[in-house]
Design a protein around this motif. Structure first.
Motif, PDB file in Angstrom:
ATOM      1  N   UNK A  82       1.574 -12.748  -4.461  1.00  0.00           N
ATOM      2  CA  UNK A  82       1.950 -11.325  -4.455  1.00  0.00           C
ATOM      3  C   UNK A  82       0.756 -10.380  -4.444  1.00  0.00           C
ATOM      4  N   UNK A  83       0.975  -9.219  -3.821  1.00  0.00           N
ATOM      5  CA  UNK A  83       0.008  -8.125  -3.777  1.00  0.00           C
ATOM      6  C   UNK A  83       0.692  -6.872  -4.344  1.00  0.00           C
ATOM      7  N   UNK A  84       0.060  -6.262  -5.352  1.00  0.00           N
ATOM      8  CA  UNK A  84       0.627  -5.062  -5.966  1.00  0.00           C
ATOM      9  C   UNK A  84      -0.337  -3.904  -5.743  1.00  0.00           C
ATOM     10  N   UNK A  85       0.013  -2.929  -4.893  1.00  0.00           N
ATOM     11  CA  UNK A  85      -0.878  -1.779  -4.679  1.00  0.00           C
ATOM     12  C   UNK A  85      -1.024  -0.958  -5.964  1.00  0.00           C
ATOM     13  N   UNK A  86      -2.224  -0.408  -6.175  1.00  0.00           N
ATOM     14  CA  UNK A  86      -2.530   0.362  -7.391  1.00  0.00           C
ATOM     15  C   UNK A  86      -3.300   1.620  -6.996  1.00  0.00           C
ATOM     16  N   UNK A  94       7.558   0.962 -14.171  1.00  0.00           N
ATOM     17  CA  UNK A  94       7.078  -0.410 -14.094  1.00  0.00           C
ATOM     18  C   UNK A  94       6.672  -0.851 -12.707  1.00  0.00           C
ATOM     19  N   UNK A  95       6.383   0.110 -11.828  1.00  0.00           N
ATOM     20  CA  UNK A  95       6.059  -0.245 -10.443  1.00  0.00           C
ATOM     21  C   UNK A  95       4.832  -1.142 -10.321  1.00  0.00           C
ATOM     22  N   UNK A  96       3.886  -1.026 -11.244  1.00  0.00           N
ATOM     23  CA  UNK A  96       2.597  -1.709 -11.103  1.00  0.00           C
ATOM     24  C   UNK A  96       2.556  -3.073 -11.772  1.00  0.00           C
ATOM     25  N   UNK A 104      -3.808  -7.386  -7.985  1.00  0.00           N
ATOM     26  CA  UNK A 104      -3.671  -5.936  -7.918  1.00  0.00           C
ATOM     27  C   UNK A 104      -4.666  -5.425  -6.879  1.00  0.00           C
ATOM     28  N   UNK A 105      -4.179  -4.649  -5.928  1.00  0.00           N
ATOM     29  CA  UNK A 105      -5.020  -4.122  -4.858  1.00  0.00           C
ATOM     30  C   UNK A 105      -5.246  -2.630  -5.126  1.00  0.00           C
TER      31      UNK A 105
END
Length: 474
Positions: A82-86, A94-96, A104-105
């Motif tokens: 998974x990739x989570x944009x930040x 809780x989006x992040x 975390x990107x």
């Protein structure tokens, strides 16, 4: 790679995927010191302003270009991680959170204003540009960007959550103000959606598909938005009311009469008291409306006089005007700090926030019943609302060590959302679904519509690597 962290029972879909050491080594080879596995960095990127807890991501990658984003996504895709944009971490739902692990990107270093087309009233920016930074960059042109969610959020994050805020009653939301995007897809490809033209009938509207997708369909790397001329005259006013009902009914009358008010914010007496203590203000501790008028000097004067007349019919009094930029900034800063003022009022607490929106004609019914429920519960709360477009927020202040308080806050939240939906409203006017409102989305949109969303998600992200576990479960 993930350190053990307590996981709240409210966080659904905790299924951590293995992050192979080979991926971490490949990321470090590509990004060097811009790839961090330090626990403090991972923990910083594994939380937002919500009350949820989840394990931190396995690594944090700092992107400085669209190609950086594409390369990071391609590597993650190869390992199905998974990739989570930040951006800056201001989201509330809780989006992040890395509920399925992953990386975390961080795009906060992509913070360049790329081009200002003042004659076309548009600007193109990288996703890490914040709203305050953008307005500072364009102020010499006599233009401004009106979307103001309160926090100094990034434009990329505001696109992802379809943000709006205090000016939406006049200028609309991100949905109406984004013209074009550059997006890195789940396969690492770079695509463009839309143009700087004001309208288009060319194909599917991929820009609107991405705006509000909460990072689940791709990573936004460029944003083109509309700008507006700075008003010739701006005036702000506060008006106190004997009750919340009087303030709300005054707002409904203002909107239904078609007065082009730029902002109209409701603050209840609890919140006024908290803001006074936090910002050292002397506002009357009664329900109040904080308003702003934009236009020509004559137009602003006419709007203000009409609003004052309407407010007086509902018991509004103690009109106070703020015409200088310093006075207006002081008032709006106090409003934007309401969340932090509330948190400080009960040391150690967390806020369970709500975010419903209803048709303006149903606002009084929804809001007053919700206030009565909150008062009866005995739980401390604050209430603010962009009531000009039917949007309002409760923040229930709980002791995170007391499960019974969290349960009570969630009970109030469920009742509020159910009430809003019965009145043809929505479970979220601007915060987005994230983790907190996944069940509410099914109730609001229906199982068939959510299945269609899943179909789109699977088509564009077959390995489910783009911020998985948000909006709906697969």
């Amino acid at each position: 790679m993930n350190a053990a962290t307590p996981v709240s029972h409210l966080v659904p879909d905790i299924h951590l995927r293995e992050v192979p050491l080979a991926l971490i080594e490949a990321l470090k080879a590509r990004f060097a010191e811009r790839c961090s596995t330090a626990l403090v960095m991972r923990e910083q990127h594994g939380r937002d302003e919500s009350s949820f807890e989840a394990p931190p991501p396995a690594a944090v990658v700092f992107a400085e270009s669209t190609q950086d984003v594409a390369d990071a996504v391609k590597l993650a895709s190869a390992y199905r991680v998974p990739v989570i944009p930040f951006g800056v971490g201001t989201s509330l739902e809780g989006h992040l959170l890395a509920v399925q692990g992953g990386i975390s990107l961080d795009v906060s270093r992509m913070n360049q204003v790329l081009s200002i087309a003042a004659s076309d009233l548009t600007v193109t920016v990288q996703p890490g540009v914040t709203r305050k930074q953008l307005n500072e960059a364009v102020k010499s042109t006599g233009l401004f960007f009106p979307i103001d969610p309160g926090a100094d959020a990034t434009l990329g994050g505001m696109c992802a959550t379809r943000a709006s805020g205090t000016n939406a009653v006049r200028y609309g939301t991100m949905r109406e103000n984004v013209l074009a995007l550059q997006v890195v897809t789940a396969s690492g490809d770079i695509i463009r959606t839309g143009t700087r033209a004001k309208k288009s009938s060319a194909g599917y509207d991929l820009t609107r598909l991405m705006v509000g997708s909460e990072g689940t369909l791709g990573v936004i790397t460029e944003v083109t938005v509309k700008l507006y001329p700075l008003p010739e005259a701006i005036s702000a006013a506060i008006c106190s009311f004997p009750s919340i009902e009087a303030a709300v009914r005054s707002t409904i009358q203002i909107i239904q009469m078609g007065i082009p008010i730029a902002r109209v914010e409701l603050i209840d007496s609890n919140t006024v008291r908290m803001v006074n203590a936090y910002a050292k203000l002397g506002l009357r501790e009664e329900p109040l409306l904080l308003m702003e008028f934009h236009g020509s000097p004559a137009g602003v004067k006419e709007q203000a006089e009409l609003v004052q007349e309407i407010a007086s019919e509902f018991g509004g009094n103690a009109f106070e005007w703020a015409t200088t930029p310093e006075e207006r900034t002081r008032l709006w800063t106090a409003r934007h700090n309401a969340y932090f003022a509330a948190i400080q009022s009960k040391p150690g607490c967390r806020a369970i926030s709500t975010d419903t929106c209803v048709p303006i004609s149903r606002l009084a019914d929804c809001l007053l019943d919700s206030v009565a429920e909150a008062d009866a519960s005995g739980i401390p709360y604050f209430l603010v609302g962009h009531v000009g477009d039917g949007n309002f927020h409760f923040g229930y202040l709980i002791d995170p060590a007391k499960p019974e308080e969290r349960a009570l806050a969630e009970q109030l939240n469920h009742a509020l959302v159910a009430r809003a939906l019965r009145l043809d409203g929505t479970c979220t006017g601007e915060h987005g679904v994230g983790l907190h409102k996944m069940d509410f989305l099914v109730t609001e949109a229906g199982a068939g519509a959510v299945d269609m969303m899943r179909t789109i998600k699977r088509a564009l992200d077959p390995n489910n690597i783009m911020n998985p576990g948000k909006i709906f479960s697969l």
